[in-house]
Motif scaffolding. Structure first.
Motif, PDB file in Angstrom:
ATOM      1  N   GLN A 107       0.827   3.944  -3.075  1.00  0.00           N
ATOM      2  CA  GLN A 107       0.198   5.231  -2.793  1.00  0.00           C
ATOM      3  C   GLN A 107       1.206   6.290  -2.353  1.00  0.00           C
ATOM      4  N   THR A 110       0.825  -1.199   0.000  1.00  0.00           N
ATOM      5  CA  THR A 110       0.000   0.000   0.000  1.00  0.00           C
ATOM      6  C   THR A 110       0.864   1.255   0.000  1.00  0.00           C
ATOM      7  N   GLU A 154      -7.397  -1.289  -0.169  1.00  0.00           N
ATOM      8  CA  GLU A 154      -6.195  -1.573   0.630  1.00  0.00           C
ATOM      9  C   GLU A 154      -6.253  -0.852   1.970  1.00  0.00           C
ATOM     10  N   ASP A 169      -6.813   1.620  -4.025  1.00  0.00           N
ATOM     11  CA  ASP A 169      -6.364   2.474  -2.919  1.00  0.00           C
ATOM     12  C   ASP A 169      -7.342   2.415  -1.762  1.00  0.00           C
TER      13      ASP A 169
END
Length: 161
Positions: free
Chosen positions: A30, A26, A98, A95
């Motif tokens: 991100q 993650t 997660e 996104d």
């Protein structure tokens, strides 16, 4: 030491390893978001949290249950195969999903620590450290929830005309 406490430690150690995998993925995916640096800090905290669990296991002579660790980590990887509307590239909804997984993971971690507090197996210093980790876990949930709100607004927010 009771068998249920051994099982609790092993389950949370296996889950902690899978959580590190999810945090790592993650944070990498991100990193360009406004909260990317915060995800990196949360990853570092998750590693510290797992280290606490493993220190307690070593002190008590509890070996990891390797098959459970492998199963949890494989399960985390299989979770990536969810239908997301995209075959090759990362879906924008990933996104959000997660972050939902991380919120759930942290909630389970805190619940396990609260159970460990009443088990009667930890030393005084470990209990003090655990209290701090529980407070930090609540903070982790709050931070992840805010990130989730941001990601959800970006991905699912109403289109403006």
């Amino acid at each position: 030491m009771t068998k249920p406490f051994v099982i609790l430690l092993r389950n949370h150690q296996a889950g902690g390893r899978a959580a590190i995998d999810l945090f790592t993925r993650t944070a990498a995916a991100q990193r360009d978001r406004s909260y990317g640096a915060e995800l990196e800090r949360l990853l570092a905290e998750a590693r510290e949290d797992l280290a606490f669990n493993e220190r307690v296991m070593r002190r008590l002579g509890v070996p990891p249950f390797r098959a459970l660790v492998v199963a949890a980590r494989v399960g985390e990887r299989l979770g990536r195969l969810k239908p997301n509307g995209h075959l090759v590239r990362r879906a924008p909804l990933s996104d959000v999903i997660e972050l939902e997984g991380l919120i759930a993971t942290v909630s389970v971690k805190v619940a396990g620590w609260e159970a460990a507090q009443v088990a009667g197996e930890l030393l005084e210093g470990e209990l003090a450290e655990l209290e701090g980790l529980i407070q930090r876990g609540h903070s982790q949930t709050e931070r992840l929830t805010e990130m989730h709100r941001t990601a959800a607004a970006d991905v699912l927010g109403a289109r403006r005309s």
